[in-house]
Design a protein around this motif. Structure first.
Motif, mmCIF file in Angstrom:
data_model
loop_
_atom_site.group_PDB
_atom_site.id
_atom_site.type_symbol
_atom_site.label_atom_id
_atom_site.label_comp_id
_atom_site.label_asym_id
_atom_site.label_seq_id
_atom_site.Cartn_x
_atom_site.Cartn_y
_atom_site.Cartn_z
ATOM 1 N N GLY A 88 41.415 38.781 31.812
ATOM 2 C CA GLY A 88 41.737 40.108 31.892
ATOM 3 C C GLY A 88 42.843 40.287 33.095
ATOM 4 N N LYS A 89 43.242 41.420 33.273
ATOM 5 C CA LYS A 89 44.383 41.676 34.236
ATOM 6 C C LYS A 89 43.900 41.867 35.601
ATOM 7 N N SER A 90 43.012 42.705 35.680
ATOM 8 C CA SER A 90 42.484 43.050 37.020
ATOM 9 C C SER A 90 41.109 42.405 37.253
ATOM 10 N N ASN A 91 41.155 41.405 37.892
ATOM 11 C CA ASN A 91 40.129 40.549 38.320
ATOM 12 C C ASN A 91 40.209 39.918 39.687
ATOM 13 N N TRP A 92 39.258 39.964 40.526
ATOM 14 C CA TRP A 92 39.359 39.111 41.744
ATOM 15 C C TRP A 92 38.283 38.264 42.024
ATOM 16 N N PHE A 93 37.712 37.626 40.896
ATOM 17 C CA PHE A 93 36.578 36.744 41.241
ATOM 18 C C PHE A 93 35.348 37.048 41.913
ATOM 19 N N ARG A 94 35.105 38.567 41.470
ATOM 20 C CA ARG A 94 34.014 38.964 42.184
ATOM 21 C C ARG A 94 32.845 39.056 41.375
ATOM 22 N N ASN A 95 32.816 38.528 40.173
ATOM 23 C CA ASN A 95 31.708 38.663 39.276
ATOM 24 C C ASN A 95 30.491 37.696 39.547
ATOM 25 N N ARG A 96 29.313 38.382 39.546
ATOM 26 C CA ARG A 96 28.028 37.552 40.075
ATOM 27 C C ARG A 96 27.830 36.333 39.334
ATOM 28 N N ASN A 97 27.948 36.184 38.182
ATOM 29 C CA ASN A 97 27.879 34.968 37.512
ATOM 30 C C ASN A 97 28.628 33.887 38.126
ATOM 31 N N LEU A 98 29.907 34.237 38.349
ATOM 32 C CA LEU A 98 30.724 33.373 39.051
ATOM 33 C C LEU A 98 30.289 32.955 40.511
ATOM 34 N N TRP A 169 33.634 45.381 47.504
ATOM 35 C CA TRP A 169 34.334 44.578 48.698
ATOM 36 C C TRP A 169 33.580 44.744 49.949
ATOM 37 N N GLN A 170 31.976 44.928 49.855
ATOM 38 C CA GLN A 170 31.078 44.588 50.986
ATOM 39 C C GLN A 170 30.127 43.493 51.016
ATOM 40 N N GLN A 171 29.798 43.123 49.804
ATOM 41 C CA GLN A 171 28.984 41.999 49.687
ATOM 42 C C GLN A 171 29.811 40.858 50.000
ATOM 43 N N ASP A 172 28.871 39.615 49.976
ATOM 44 C CA ASP A 172 29.162 38.164 50.222
ATOM 45 C C ASP A 172 30.510 37.939 49.769
ATOM 46 N N TYR A 173 31.373 36.963 50.566
ATOM 47 C CA TYR A 173 32.388 36.539 49.851
ATOM 48 C C TYR A 173 33.754 37.399 49.558
ATOM 49 N N HIS A 174 33.871 38.567 50.219
ATOM 50 C CA HIS A 174 34.775 39.340 49.837
ATOM 51 C C HIS A 174 36.023 39.459 50.979
#
Length: 344
Positions: A88-98, A169-174
């Protein structure tokens, strides 16, 4: 998550048996991120890559031979690789599965003593955000993005920042969290936002390339192998030859396309256009001197000797050799005379 199960079993083996189980290749789909991995030698570095913006792959584009950004580069350098491709175009690797996958993966990498991270822009953000978790030793970033948390970077007013606010953009790894990683960050200091992001990477070596922009010249620089050569140097040696890097960026400045790209990118700034014009004129003179110095060191006599030796049996070949010599030394009257003689 096939890789996690395989690694869990693989770790129970003695080290010599671990090596006999390689190579091992596979892939997983982690929500909106595709990961492909290739393990070739337990003694070689393990490289993590995350895809940059512009590689907007959709799930339907995936096929058995699909390779994420950076995967083939790692293969050619014969290093182990785990490559992540956002979908997808807007994806910043914030998915919980990842994130869950990476947290589990981080506990299963003990055999790999050398761990590297490489990314451009959005991919560089991901490498920096997960560097401590993955215990990376060395990292390489182009076009820095440290976070899209507006509270931390209120000066980042790019449209991509506004679009990215759909994610947490508040949780871990942000935000960047390099741990003990060292390495390099390469950026254009005339790009205000890139420069501000780069300042947040205090523990890295900063390499500045004037005019490279942020994404604007990515295709241009890639055409001349700029990214690839620097990345290969980093992967092979876990460091960059800074003197060679400076020489490479100087060579780029001798190419006319460089100024065409810069002029196009700064078309709305009369001040920058004037500065670019002055720099271009200075470098035209510098380039002429460089070419003259280079030509002065060229010994064309072997070409002339071969041409003369075969001029009777193969006159056309002799002419071609002399024409090459003439290109190297344009003002040599002897070569010009000989070419005319053979053409008669």
């Amino acid at each position: 998550m096939k890789l996690l199960y395989w690694l869990d079993e693989w770790l129970t083996l003695p080290r010599n048996e671990q090596q006999t189980r390689l190579p091992m290749t596979g892939n997983d789909l982690l929500g909106d991120v595709f990961v492909k991995y290739n393990f070739v030698d337990v003694n070689n570095p393990l490289l993590f890559t995350f895809s940059p913006a512009g590689t907007n792959v959709q799930e339907q584009d995936l096929h058995p031979d699909f390779a994420p950004w950076g995967y083939h580069l790692a293969q050619k350098q014969n290093v182990n690789v785990i490559a992540f491709q956002h979908l997808g175009k807007s994806n910043w690797f914030r998915n919980r599965n990842l994130i869950f996958f990476l947290e589990q993966l981080s506990t299963l990498l003990t055999p790999f003593n050398c761990r590297l991270g490489y990314g451009l822009s959005r991919g560089g953000f991901a490498v920096g955000a997960f560097a401590k978790l993955l215990k990376l030793n060395q990292v390489l970033f182009f076009h820095p993005v440290s976070t899209k948390n507006k509270e931390l970077v209120p000066w980042d007013d790019r449209s991509s920042t506004d679009i990215a606010q759909q994610f947490d953009w508040q949780q871990d790894y942000h935000d960047l969290d390099l741990g003990d990683a060292q390495g390099y960050i390469i950026y254009d200091p005339t790009n205000h936002i890139d420069r501000m992001h780069a300042k947040r990477y205090k523990q890295l070596t900063h390499l500045r390339v004037f005019g490279m922009g942020h994404g604007t010249h990515a295709t241009y620089l890639n055409k001349f192998g700029f990214y690839k050569q620097v990345a290969v140097d980093f992967i092979q040696h876990q460091q960059i030859d800074i003197a060679q890097f400076r020489l490479q960026t100087k060579t780029l400045r001798f190419k006319e396309d460089y100024y065409k790209s810069l002029n196009k990118a700064n078309v709305n700034s009369a001040h920058r256009q004037t500065l670019l014009s002055k720099a271009h004129n200075i470098l035209i003179d510098e380039k002429e001197v460089h070419v003259q110095e280079h030509q002065a060191k060229i010994d064309i006599q072997p070409l002339i000797d071969v041409a003369l030796k075969h001029q009777d049996e193969h006159p056309n070949d002799a002419i071609q050799l002399l024409e090459v010599a003439q290109q190297l030394v344009p003002d040599d009257p002897l070569i010009e005379h000989k070419i005319k003689q053979l053409e008669e």
